[in-house]
Design a protein around this motif. Sequence first.
Motif, short mmCIF file in Angstrom:
data_model
loop_
_atom_site.label_atom_id
_atom_site.label_comp_id
_atom_site.label_asym_id
_atom_site.label_seq_id
_atom_site.Cartn_x
_atom_site.Cartn_y
_atom_site.Cartn_z
N THR A 187 0.85 -1.16 0.00
CA THR A 187 0.00 0.00 0.00
C THR A 187 0.90 1.22 0.00
N HIS A 214 1.75 5.16 0.47
CA HIS A 214 1.24 6.29 1.24
C HIS A 214 2.26 7.42 1.17
N ILE A 271 -2.61 2.59 11.16
CA ILE A 271 -3.61 1.81 10.44
C ILE A 271 -4.85 1.78 11.32
N ARG A 272 -5.94 2.36 10.82
CA ARG A 272 -7.16 2.48 11.61
C ARG A 272 -8.13 1.33 11.32
N ALA A 273 -8.13 0.82 10.10
CA ALA A 273 -9.05 -0.26 9.73
C ALA A 273 -8.49 -1.02 8.53
N ARG A 283 -9.91 -3.54 5.28
CA ARG A 283 -11.03 -4.14 4.55
C ARG A 283 -10.47 -5.29 3.71
N ALA A 303 -14.99 -5.35 6.77
CA ALA A 303 -14.09 -4.35 7.34
C ALA A 303 -13.86 -4.68 8.81
N GLU A 324 -5.16 1.14 17.25
CA GLU A 324 -4.61 1.40 15.92
C GLU A 324 -3.18 0.86 15.85
N THR A 367 -7.38 -3.68 1.77
CA THR A 367 -7.25 -2.23 1.73
C THR A 367 -7.08 -1.72 3.14
N GLU A 416 -6.95 1.43 5.84
CA GLU A 416 -7.33 2.82 6.11
C GLU A 416 -6.20 3.38 6.98
N GLU A 449 -4.01 6.71 8.59
CA GLU A 449 -3.94 8.11 8.96
C GLU A 449 -2.46 8.50 9.01
#
Length: 120
Positions: free
Chosen positions: A1, A3, A10-12, A14, A76, A82, A114, A116, A118
């Motif tokens: 991934t 960024h 990493i908050r979530a 999927r 998800a 986190e 995937t 999520e 921040e």
Amino acid sequence: TKHGGSYGKIRAIRLYKNKETTTAASFKLHLFTASPTPTNGDNGAFVVGTASTYLAAVAVDMSSGAIVGTGDLWKAVVCSPEINFDVGGQRYLYGLLQAIGAYTPITLEQFTATLEIEKV
């Protein structure tokens, strides 16, 4: 991934699979800060490998509570707490997906994870 920086949370996560079978569909996504080299290949016993690049693992149970689409399935999972990471000069996180229990893969089944993230 990919960024934009080296620090983040990493908050979530999927997880998507292109087949809607839910029987024993329980997985663990192992995350790394550098590309892992699986030692046992596909369907082999899972070995973490280089501990210095191992970030965390997140369980994703798709056998219940997953969203069923037209021939596909996704779920998800909120990461609590986190997962903080620092990839240094690299701009990627890497993952290996482990089937937990007696999951039987389907021919040509594909998985996509995937994250999520921040930025910090």
